[in-house]
Design a protein around this motif. Sequence first.
Motif, PDB file in Angstrom:
ATOM      1  N   THR A 151      66.304  36.450  23.888  1.00 43.01           N
ATOM      2  CA  THR A 151      65.408  35.351  24.244  1.00 43.01           C
ATOM      3  C   THR A 151      63.981  35.860  24.367  1.00 43.01           C
ATOM      4  O   THR A 151      63.734  36.890  24.997  1.00 43.01           O
ATOM      5  N   GLU A 152      63.039  35.121  23.767  1.00 42.97           N
ATOM      6  CA  GLU A 152      61.628  35.448  23.934  1.00 42.97           C
ATOM      7  C   GLU A 152      61.096  34.675  25.132  1.00 42.97           C
ATOM      8  O   GLU A 152      61.375  33.478  25.277  1.00 42.97           O
ATOM      9  N   VAL A 153      60.345  35.364  25.986  1.00 38.83           N
ATOM     10  CA  VAL A 153      59.850  34.754  27.217  1.00 38.83           C
ATOM     11  C   VAL A 153      58.336  34.952  27.309  1.00 38.83           C
ATOM     12  O   VAL A 153      57.838  36.070  27.170  1.00 38.83           O
ATOM     13  N   LEU A 154      57.619  33.850  27.542  1.00 41.49           N
ATOM     14  CA  LEU A 154      56.182  33.885  27.794  1.00 41.49           C
ATOM     15  C   LEU A 154      55.969  33.764  29.299  1.00 41.49           C
ATOM     16  O   LEU A 154      56.590  32.926  29.953  1.00 41.49           O
ATOM     17  N   CYS A 155      55.101  34.617  29.851  1.00 43.20           N
ATOM     18  CA  CYS A 155      54.824  34.593  31.283  1.00 43.20           C
ATOM     19  C   CYS A 155      53.327  34.796  31.482  1.00 43.20           C
ATOM     20  O   CYS A 155      52.727  35.673  30.862  1.00 43.20           O
ATOM     21  N   THR A 156      52.708  33.988  32.336  1.00 41.08           N
ATOM     22  CA  THR A 156      51.283  34.114  32.635  1.00 41.08           C
ATOM     23  C   THR A 156      51.113  35.119  33.766  1.00 41.08           C
ATOM     24  O   THR A 156      51.756  35.005  34.806  1.00 41.08           O
ATOM     25  N   ARG A 157      50.250  36.108  33.540  1.00 36.74           N
ATOM     26  CA  ARG A 157      50.036  37.168  34.527  1.00 36.74           C
ATOM     27  C   ARG A 157      48.554  37.312  34.846  1.00 36.74           C
ATOM     28  O   ARG A 157      47.710  37.123  33.991  1.00 36.74           O
ATOM     29  N   PRO A 158      48.245  37.711  36.072  1.00 41.72           N
ATOM     30  CA  PRO A 158      46.850  38.016  36.398  1.00 41.72           C
ATOM     31  C   PRO A 158      46.484  39.392  35.853  1.00 41.72           C
ATOM     32  O   PRO A 158      47.325  40.270  35.740  1.00 41.72           O
ATOM     33  N   PHE A 159      45.238  39.534  35.491  1.00 44.30           N
ATOM     34  CA  PHE A 159      44.720  40.810  35.004  1.00 44.30           C
ATOM     35  C   PHE A 159      43.838  41.342  36.115  1.00 44.30           C
ATOM     36  O   PHE A 159      42.831  40.737  36.449  1.00 44.30           O
ATOM     37  N   GLY A 160      44.170  42.437  36.735  1.00 44.22           N
ATOM     38  CA  GLY A 160      43.459  42.956  37.898  1.00 44.22           C
ATOM     39  C   GLY A 160      42.179  43.682  37.560  1.00 44.22           C
ATOM     40  O   GLY A 160      42.089  44.896  37.690  1.00 44.22           O
ATOM     41  N   ILE A 161      41.171  42.950  37.140  1.00 46.27           N
ATOM     42  CA  ILE A 161      39.874  43.533  36.801  1.00 46.27           C
ATOM     43  C   ILE A 161      38.839  42.961  37.760  1.00 46.27           C
ATOM     44  O   ILE A 161      38.787  41.751  37.976  1.00 46.27           O
ATOM     45  N   TYR A 162      38.001  43.843  38.328  1.00 50.23           N
ATOM     46  CA  TYR A 162      37.032  43.428  39.333  1.00 50.23           C
ATOM     47  C   TYR A 162      35.642  43.912  38.963  1.00 50.23           C
ATOM     48  O   TYR A 162      35.481  44.951  38.331  1.00 50.23           O
ATOM     49  N   ASP A 163      34.626  43.162  39.390  1.00 48.28           N
ATOM     50  CA  ASP A 163      33.252  43.564  39.132  1.00 48.28           C
ATOM     51  C   ASP A 163      32.816  44.622  40.149  1.00 48.28           C
ATOM     52  O   ASP A 163      33.590  45.026  41.015  1.00 48.28           O
ATOM     53  N   SER A 164      31.558  45.033  40.061  1.00 50.90           N
ATOM     54  CA  SER A 164      31.053  46.108  40.922  1.00 50.90           C
ATOM     55  C   SER A 164      31.041  45.739  42.399  1.00 50.90           C
ATOM     56  O   SER A 164      31.030  46.612  43.260  1.00 50.90           O
ATOM     57  N   GLU A 165      31.051  44.446  42.727  1.00 47.75           N
ATOM     58  CA  GLU A 165      31.087  44.008  44.131  1.00 47.75           C
ATOM     59  C   GLU A 165      32.510  43.770  44.623  1.00 47.75           C
ATOM     60  O   GLU A 165      32.716  43.303  45.750  1.00 47.75           O
ATOM     61  N   GLY A 166      33.516  44.014  43.781  1.00 41.47           N
ATOM     62  CA  GLY A 166      34.907  43.822  44.181  1.00 41.47           C
ATOM     63  C   GLY A 166      35.432  42.412  43.980  1.00 41.47           C
ATOM     64  O   GLY A 166      36.533  42.085  44.431  1.00 41.47           O
ATOM     65  N   ASN A 167      34.663  41.569  43.293  1.00 40.88           N
ATOM     66  CA  ASN A 167      35.117  40.206  42.999  1.00 40.88           C
ATOM     67  C   ASN A 167      35.974  40.210  41.741  1.00 40.88           C
ATOM     68  O   ASN A 167      35.669  40.937  40.794  1.00 40.88           O
ATOM     69  N   PRO A 168      37.019  39.380  41.690  1.00 43.60           N
ATOM     70  CA  PRO A 168      37.839  39.340  40.479  1.00 43.60           C
ATOM     71  C   PRO A 168      37.017  38.849  39.284  1.00 43.60           C
ATOM     72  O   PRO A 168      36.234  37.918  39.410  1.00 43.60           O
ATOM     73  N   SER A 169      37.195  39.519  38.155  1.00 43.35           N
ATOM     74  CA  SER A 169      36.494  39.113  36.936  1.00 43.35           C
ATOM     75  C   SER A 169      37.081  37.825  36.401  1.00 43.35           C
ATOM     76  O   SER A 169      38.220  37.477  36.674  1.00 43.35           O
ATOM     77  N   GLU A 170      36.267  37.131  35.619  1.00 47.62           N
ATOM     78  CA  GLU A 170      36.689  35.878  35.017  1.00 47.62           C
ATOM     79  C   GLU A 170      36.454  35.945  33.517  1.00 47.62           C
ATOM     80  O   GLU A 170      35.430  36.462  33.074  1.00 47.62           O
ATOM     81  N   ILE A 171      37.392  35.451  32.746  1.00 53.55           N
ATOM     82  CA  ILE A 171      37.233  35.413  31.297  1.00 53.55           C
ATOM     83  C   ILE A 171      36.334  34.227  30.948  1.00 53.55           C
ATOM     84  O   ILE A 171      36.626  33.093  31.300  1.00 53.55           O
ATOM     85  N   GLU A 172      35.224  34.506  30.249  1.00 49.56           N
ATOM     86  CA  GLU A 172      34.267  33.461  29.882  1.00 49.56           C
ATOM     87  C   GLU A 172      34.566  32.836  28.528  1.00 49.56           C
ATOM     88  O   GLU A 172      34.228  31.683  28.285  1.00 49.56           O
ATOM     89  N   TRP A 173      35.152  33.623  27.613  1.00 46.56           N
ATOM     90  CA  TRP A 173      35.352  33.152  26.244  1.00 46.56           C
ATOM     91  C   TRP A 173      36.562  33.868  25.658  1.00 46.56           C
ATOM     92  O   TRP A 173      36.791  35.047  25.943  1.00 46.56           O
TER      93      TRP A 173
END
Length: 156
Positions: A51-73
Motif C-alpha cells: 500500500t502506498e501512503v501519503l502523510c503530511t509532515r512538518p519540516f523543522g526549519i527555523y529562522d535566526s530568531e527561532g521562529n518556524p519557517s514558512e514556505i512562500e512558493w
Amino acid sequence: MAQRFDVGDASYDGQIICPVCGGYVPRGHIFRYLRGPGCRYVELSTCPCGTEVLCTRPFGIYDSEGNPSEIEWVSDDGHWAILGVGPTSYGIAVEMEHPVAMMEYLWPEDDSVCYVFMDADGNMEWVVGPDEVEMPQDFIDEVRARLDAVRREVSA
C-alpha cells in the motif's frame, strides 16, 4: 497498481500506520512541499504490504530568531520550495564578491535549506544549482524574479 491512501497528518509517535494492514509504514520520500502556514511536506511511503501512503509532515526549519519557517512558493511539480528572500551581507557568499540578495529554498534531494545569491550586476551563484541537478524552469524563473526584485530595491 498499488492502492494509495492519504492519511493527512495522522501519525502516531512519528510513525505512520498502514490503513490496510495496520502495520508501521517505513519513512518515504518527499512527494511535494505545501505552501502556507508553517513548513510542511507530503511524504510518500510504501508499506511492506504494498500500500502506498501519503502523510503530511512538518519540516523543522527555523529562522535566526527561532521562529518556524514558512514556505512562500512551491514549483508546479511540488518538489521545489522557496522559503524566503532578502538582502544579504557581503560576508555570507564566499565565492561571490559583492552579493546583495539571498534566497533560501528546499529541494527534493536533501532535507536541509539551500541558498542562492545575486550580486549587484544580476549574476546568480547557487550553492546547489542547475548545473548540478535538474530544476524545473518555473522554479528557476521564480528564483531569478524574486532575487532581482531585492537587487533592484537594494540598488535604489
